[in-house]
Motif scaffolding. Structure first.
Motif, PDB file in Angstrom:
ATOM      1  N   ARG A   1       0.003  14.705  -3.248  1.00  0.00           N
ATOM      2  CA  ARG A   1      -0.276  15.603  -2.121  1.00  0.00           C
ATOM      3  C   ARG A   1      -0.053  14.916  -0.786  1.00  0.00           C
ATOM      4  NH1 ARG A   1      -5.961  18.876  -0.940  1.00  0.00           N
ATOM      5  NH2 ARG A   1      -5.253  19.885   1.000  1.00  0.00           N
ATOM      6  N   TYR A   2      -0.568  13.692  -0.665  1.00  0.00           N
ATOM      7  CA  TYR A   2      -0.473  12.988   0.611  1.00  0.00           C
ATOM      8  C   TYR A   2       0.633  11.930   0.622  1.00  0.00           C
ATOM      9  CZ  TYR A   2      -4.905  15.225   1.645  1.00  0.00           C
ATOM     10  OH  TYR A   2      -5.902  16.155   1.871  1.00  0.00           O
ATOM     11  N   GLY A   3       1.132  11.601  -0.552  1.00  0.00           N
ATOM     12  CA  GLY A   3       2.156  10.566  -0.620  1.00  0.00           C
ATOM     13  C   GLY A   3       3.446  10.933   0.070  1.00  0.00           C
ATOM     14  N   ARG A   4       3.735  12.224   0.175  1.00  0.00           N
ATOM     15  CA  ARG A   4       4.992  12.630   0.799  1.00  0.00           C
ATOM     16  C   ARG A   4       5.066  12.206   2.267  1.00  0.00           C
ATOM     17  NH1 ARG A   4       2.069  17.503   0.413  1.00  0.00           N
ATOM     18  NH2 ARG A   4       1.793  18.632   2.401  1.00  0.00           N
ATOM     19  N   TYR A   5       3.902  11.999   2.879  1.00  0.00           N
ATOM     20  CA  TYR A   5       3.898  11.588   4.282  1.00  0.00           C
ATOM     21  C   TYR A   5       4.354  10.142   4.453  1.00  0.00           C
ATOM     22  CZ  TYR A   5       1.229  15.867   4.921  1.00  0.00           C
ATOM     23  OH  TYR A   5       0.821  17.175   4.926  1.00  0.00           O
ATOM     24  N   VAL A   6       4.277   9.364   3.378  1.00  0.00           N
ATOM     25  CA  VAL A   6       4.762   7.983   3.428  1.00  0.00           C
ATOM     26  C   VAL A   6       5.926   7.801   2.448  1.00  0.00           C
ATOM     27  CG1 VAL A   6       2.640   6.941   4.277  1.00  0.00           C
ATOM     28  CG2 VAL A   6       2.931   7.286   1.808  1.00  0.00           C
ATOM     29  N   ARG A   7       6.584   8.902   2.131  1.00  0.00           N
ATOM     30  CA  ARG A   7       7.810   8.910   1.319  1.00  0.00           C
ATOM     31  C   ARG A   7       7.575   8.448  -0.109  1.00  0.00           C
ATOM     32  NH1 ARG A   7      12.514   6.006   4.515  1.00  0.00           N
ATOM     33  NH2 ARG A   7      13.670   6.886   2.767  1.00  0.00           N
ATOM     34  N   ILE A   8       6.408   8.760  -0.681  1.00  0.00           N
ATOM     35  CA  ILE A   8       6.196   8.544  -2.113  1.00  0.00           C
ATOM     36  C   ILE A   8       6.735   9.758  -2.848  1.00  0.00           C
ATOM     37  CG2 ILE A   8       4.507   8.243  -3.960  1.00  0.00           C
ATOM     38  CD1 ILE A   8       2.668   6.873  -2.014  1.00  0.00           C
ATOM     39  N   ARG A   9       7.798   9.568  -3.591  1.00  0.00           N
ATOM     40  CA  ARG A   9       8.424  10.674  -4.309  1.00  0.00           C
ATOM     41  C   ARG A   9       7.872  10.749  -5.743  1.00  0.00           C
ATOM     42  NH1 ARG A   9      14.509   8.829  -3.664  1.00  0.00           N
ATOM     43  NH2 ARG A   9      13.460   6.958  -4.445  1.00  0.00           N
TER      44      ARG A   9
ATOM     45  N   THR B   1       6.250  -1.654  -5.735  1.00  0.00           N
ATOM     46  CA  THR B   1       5.452  -1.056  -4.681  1.00  0.00           C
ATOM     47  C   THR B   1       4.451  -0.048  -5.224  1.00  0.00           C
ATOM     48  OG1 THR B   1       7.307  -1.305  -3.151  1.00  0.00           O
ATOM     49  CG2 THR B   1       5.566   0.226  -2.509  1.00  0.00           C
ATOM     50  N   PHE B   2       4.831   0.671  -6.290  1.00  0.00           N
ATOM     51  CA  PHE B   2       4.031   1.805  -6.750  1.00  0.00           C
ATOM     52  C   PHE B   2       3.204   1.536  -8.000  1.00  0.00           C
ATOM     53  CE2 PHE B   2       7.759   3.578  -4.515  1.00  0.00           C
ATOM     54  CZ  PHE B   2       7.093   4.218  -3.486  1.00  0.00           C
ATOM     55  N   ILE B   3       3.352   0.354  -8.605  1.00  0.00           N
ATOM     56  CA  ILE B   3       2.681   0.109  -9.883  1.00  0.00           C
ATOM     57  C   ILE B   3       1.155   0.123  -9.745  1.00  0.00           C
ATOM     58  CG2 ILE B   3       2.626  -2.412  -9.686  1.00  0.00           C
ATOM     59  CD1 ILE B   3       3.364  -0.314 -12.864  1.00  0.00           C
ATOM     60  N   SER B   4       0.641  -0.149  -8.544  1.00  0.00           N
ATOM     61  CA  SER B   4      -0.815  -0.159  -8.350  1.00  0.00           C
ATOM     62  C   SER B   4      -1.424   1.229  -8.531  1.00  0.00           C
ATOM     63  CB  SER B   4      -1.158  -0.687  -6.959  1.00  0.00           C
ATOM     64  OG  SER B   4      -0.649  -1.989  -6.771  1.00  0.00           O
ATOM     65  N   LEU B   5      -0.651   2.276  -8.262  1.00  0.00           N
ATOM     66  CA  LEU B   5      -1.177   3.632  -8.373  1.00  0.00           C
ATOM     67  C   LEU B   5      -1.553   3.991  -9.810  1.00  0.00           C
ATOM     68  CD1 LEU B   5       1.274   5.373  -5.879  1.00  0.00           C
ATOM     69  CD2 LEU B   5      -1.143   4.848  -5.489  1.00  0.00           C
ATOM     70  N   PRO B   6      -0.641   3.866 -10.793  1.00  0.00           N
ATOM     71  CA  PRO B   6      -1.054   4.167 -12.170  1.00  0.00           C
ATOM     72  C   PRO B   6      -2.092   3.190 -12.709  1.00  0.00           C
ATOM     73  CG  PRO B   6       1.176   3.277 -12.138  1.00  0.00           C
ATOM     74  CD  PRO B   6       0.810   3.585 -10.715  1.00  0.00           C
TER      75      PRO B   6
ATOM     76  N   VAL C   1      -3.822  -7.547  -1.067  1.00  0.00           N
ATOM     77  CA  VAL C   1      -4.687  -6.660  -0.276  1.00  0.00           C
ATOM     78  C   VAL C   1      -4.134  -5.233  -0.269  1.00  0.00           C
ATOM     79  CG1 VAL C   1      -5.609  -6.196   2.028  1.00  0.00           C
ATOM     80  CG2 VAL C   1      -5.534  -8.552   1.161  1.00  0.00           C
ATOM     81  N   GLY C   2      -2.832  -5.103  -0.065  1.00  0.00           N
ATOM     82  CA  GLY C   2      -2.218  -3.782  -0.098  1.00  0.00           C
ATOM     83  C   GLY C   2      -2.321  -3.126  -1.464  1.00  0.00           C
ATOM     84  N   SER C   3      -2.240  -3.946  -2.507  1.00  0.00           N
ATOM     85  CA  SER C   3      -2.369  -3.423  -3.869  1.00  0.00           C
ATOM     86  C   SER C   3      -3.758  -2.862  -4.120  1.00  0.00           C
ATOM     87  CB  SER C   3      -2.054  -4.527  -4.891  1.00  0.00           C
ATOM     88  OG  SER C   3      -0.715  -4.938  -4.808  1.00  0.00           O
TER      89      SER C   3
ATOM     90  N   ALA D   1       0.830  -1.208   0.000  1.00  0.00           N
ATOM     91  CA  ALA D   1       0.000   0.000   0.000  1.00  0.00           C
ATOM     92  C   ALA D   1       0.864   1.258   0.000  1.00  0.00           C
ATOM     93  CB  ALA D   1      -0.930  -0.001   1.209  1.00  0.00           C
ATOM     94  N   CYS D   2       2.137   1.094  -0.351  1.00  0.00           N
ATOM     95  CA  CYS D   2       3.091   2.197  -0.520  1.00  0.00           C
ATOM     96  C   CYS D   2       3.604   2.775   0.809  1.00  0.00           C
ATOM     97  CB  CYS D   2       2.501   3.322  -1.378  1.00  0.00           C
ATOM     98  SG  CYS D   2       1.950   2.776  -3.006  1.00  0.00           S
ATOM     99  N   ILE D   3       3.455   2.021   1.907  1.00  0.00           N
ATOM    100  CA  ILE D   3       4.067   2.397   3.171  1.00  0.00           C
ATOM    101  C   ILE D   3       5.448   1.747   3.204  1.00  0.00           C
ATOM    102  CG2 ILE D   3       3.817   2.431   5.668  1.00  0.00           C
ATOM    103  CD1 ILE D   3       1.537   3.812   4.192  1.00  0.00           C
TER     104      ILE D   3
END
Length: 203
Positions: free
Chosen positions: A85-93, A123-128, A66-68, A29-31
């Protein structure tokens, strides 16, 4: 990082499969909870007889799915603006998201499968995929099938290395290519066997 690793391994030692499941859900889930610590340590516990190796790998893969779903939902409902906007809080660059988007644009739905075998992008492929509203059933199948060899491979690495399990994290790219190579070899073997059976049936 050492303190976090100690905390994570102690938690897995105390809670077993449940801790592995939660850690892998968060990672997918990108944490930033590194699977290269979670799964090899689970493999070490399997080697000591406290857990079952195959179940460790299966729990990791199901947790990744599940996280995906969580990351997919974030991409589908909020889009890129919300993620940044909110990803920076979990270090999504932005760079990480750009890389995942590039993979998805280049390889389409298949990127969801193949990226599960690569550090960072997996980790991040689920977002796009969520942003593109990829069909959910296909996304789920590709995510699980791609996560299973990764989870099993890392768990087996910890199982085989024993107390030296942490060396797997130090050589993560080598491990990733090794897992990918095994997967490709297995797929090639199944394809060749299928074609031979069809040829014999036709004959």
């Amino acid at each position: 990082m050492d303190a976090f690793q100690d905390f994570l391994t102690r938690t897995i030692g105390d809670w077993g499969y449940l801790a592995i499941f939660v850690a892998m859900v968060l990672e997918s889930a990108c944490i930033p909870i590194p699977s290269e610590i979670t799964m090899p340590f689970g493999g070490l516990m399997a080697a000591s007889g406290d857990l079952n190796l195959w179940l460790v790998g299966l729990v990791g893969a199901v947790a990744n799915l599940v996280g995906s779903w969580i990351a997919y939902a974030a991409g589908a409902t909020g889009g890129r603006a919300l993620v940044l906007r909110y990803g920076r809080y979990v270090r999504i660059r932005p760079h990480d998201l750009d890389r995942a988007e590039d993979w998805f644009k280049r390889y389409g739905d298949r990127a969801v499968f193949w990226s599960r075998l690569l550090p960072v992008v997996r980790t991040f492929i689920s977002l796009p995929a969520g942003m593109a509203r990829m069909e959910l059933v296909r996304f789920s199948v590709y995510s699980f099938v791609g996560s299973l060899p990764w989870s099993l491979g890392l768990a087996y690495g910890g199982y085989a290395l024993g107390q030296n399990w942490h060396k797997l994290a130090d050589n993560l790219e080598v491990a990733a290519f090794g897992i990918a190579a095994l997967l490709v070899a297995g797929a090639a073997f199944l394809l060749v066997r299928s074609r031979r059976r069809k040829a014999r049936a036709a004959a």
